[in-house]
Design a protein around this motif. Sequence first.
Motif, PDB file in Angstrom:
ATOM      1  N   ASP A 163       1.370  -1.165  -0.018  1.00 57.49           N
ATOM      2  CA  ASP A 163      -0.133   0.134   0.022  1.00 57.49           C
ATOM      3  C   ASP A 163       1.106   1.278  -0.268  1.00 57.49           C
ATOM      4  O   ASP A 163       0.425   1.851  -0.908  1.00 57.49           O
ATOM      5  CB  ASP A 163      -1.059   0.171   0.990  1.00 57.49           C
ATOM      6  N   HIS A 166       2.694   1.757  -3.119  1.00 57.66           N
ATOM      7  CA  HIS A 166       1.495   2.356  -4.496  1.00 57.66           C
ATOM      8  C   HIS A 166       1.488   4.020  -4.582  1.00 57.66           C
ATOM      9  O   HIS A 166       1.308   4.745  -5.071  1.00 57.66           O
ATOM     10  CB  HIS A 166       0.139   1.712  -4.223  1.00 57.66           C
ATOM     11  N   HIS A 167       0.845   4.399  -3.230  1.00 57.90           N
ATOM     12  CA  HIS A 167      -0.040   5.768  -2.537  1.00 57.90           C
ATOM     13  C   HIS A 167       1.580   6.918  -2.662  1.00 57.90           C
ATOM     14  O   HIS A 167       1.553   7.329  -2.669  1.00 57.90           O
ATOM     15  CB  HIS A 167      -0.199   5.936  -0.779  1.00 57.90           C
ATOM     16  N   HIS A 255      -0.198   9.712   8.346  1.00 51.58           N
ATOM     17  CA  HIS A 255      -0.813   8.512   8.207  1.00 51.58           C
ATOM     18  C   HIS A 255      -0.591   7.881   8.595  1.00 51.58           C
ATOM     19  O   HIS A 255       0.902   7.357   9.490  1.00 51.58           O
ATOM     20  CB  HIS A 255      -0.582   8.409   6.660  1.00 51.58           C
ATOM     21  N   ASN A 278      -4.221  10.694   6.452  1.00 53.50           N
ATOM     22  CA  ASN A 278      -5.292   9.100   6.320  1.00 53.50           C
ATOM     23  C   ASN A 278      -5.187   8.366   7.802  1.00 53.50           C
ATOM     24  O   ASN A 278      -3.933   8.579   7.993  1.00 53.50           O
ATOM     25  CB  ASN A 278      -4.445   8.274   5.035  1.00 53.50           C
ATOM     26  N   ARG A 298      -9.561   4.912   5.360  1.00 48.18           N
ATOM     27  CA  ARG A 298      -9.834   3.913   4.524  1.00 48.18           C
ATOM     28  C   ARG A 298      -9.474   2.416   4.809  1.00 48.18           C
ATOM     29  O   ARG A 298      -8.790   1.998   5.430  1.00 48.18           O
ATOM     30  CB  ARG A 298      -8.608   4.532   3.503  1.00 48.18           C
ATOM     31  N   TYR A 336      -3.032  -2.810  -6.437  1.00 48.32           N
ATOM     32  CA  TYR A 336      -1.283  -2.281  -6.442  1.00 48.32           C
ATOM     33  C   TYR A 336      -0.793  -2.951  -7.253  1.00 48.32           C
ATOM     34  O   TYR A 336      -0.017  -3.208  -7.303  1.00 48.32           O
ATOM     35  CB  TYR A 336      -0.980  -2.445  -4.986  1.00 48.32           C
TER      36      TYR A 336
END
Length: 338
Positions: A163, A166-167, A255, A278, A298, A336
């Motif tokens: 994750d 990817h982000h 985050h 987040n 999320r 992802y």
Amino acid sequence: MPTSHEPKLISGNANRPLTEAIAQRMSLHRGIDVGLVDARVERFNDGEIFVEVFENVRGEDMFVVQPTSNPANDNLMELMIIADALRRSSAARITAVMPYFGYARQDRRSKARTPITAKLVANLLVEAGIERILTLDLHATQIQGFFDIPVDNLYASPIWALDAMHHFKDRMDEVMVVSPDVGGVARARDLAQRINAPLSIVDKRRGKPGEVAEMTVIGDVKDRVCLIVDDIVDTAGTLCKAAQVLMDNGAKEVHSYITHGVLSGPAIERISKSVMTNLVITNTIQPTAAVLACPQIRIVNTAPVFAQAILNTWNGTSVSSLFNHKTLKPIYEGVYSG
């Protein structure tokens, strides 16, 4: 060895959507429909739990999916009664798939004349006829030793690594992993090593039970994108305060990656008002309407990893292969893949 041609899933009431998602993923892997065993799990007027299985399970390899989240006692009793029903129906093997293992925070005697409830729960599960446990991010890994049956403890860290990469793929050089306390350093270090990021620690000192008197950041977080990593977020008081301390120390963004979103009491309100960009949680605990409506939260799906772990258990192949985020990447293909 299991005598059935396919593994059999049965669900309690704690998180049926997750069980259905696991069944869908298993159907995708197997190329055939993997449905849930037809059963009813309900309560009498006085609150007693009743279970009836409508299918023949004799000689079957059964997987009972039931996190023991709030209401913990009801969900735990459901799990044990389902297991007893399956055992008395001559199931070949009963595996409890417990995405969230309740009572895990009571893993030791913190003071005189207190129980070790996690050990008591382990005894109850074994006595109910459960022969294997499959769970995710136990609060204390030594709980595996409370059982005299196999316990497979999966880790959220490989999912968080996918994750995060990817982000934050365009600014991984800014990312810093943060442990919200000294006790969680091993968990945070694991993620930091996976994504090749530095590590920081928030040292907290409590004034009295339930209150954090002082927090100190160990490490330079100035201009960093901080990722707080932990296993449980309950009332979110400590988490939100840690995020604020990081921002006060010059962090660019904060985050949080927390495996189990207990999110009780004022948690949602605190998160909504916090400085966190987040909060990322998994669906090990079925999210409430308030959790789903919170824009800062999320939710990452754990069905792919549980489906693969169940299939590996049924096939007699390695579950530890799922500890590697490179192994998980094709399992999370489409999520992802960017």
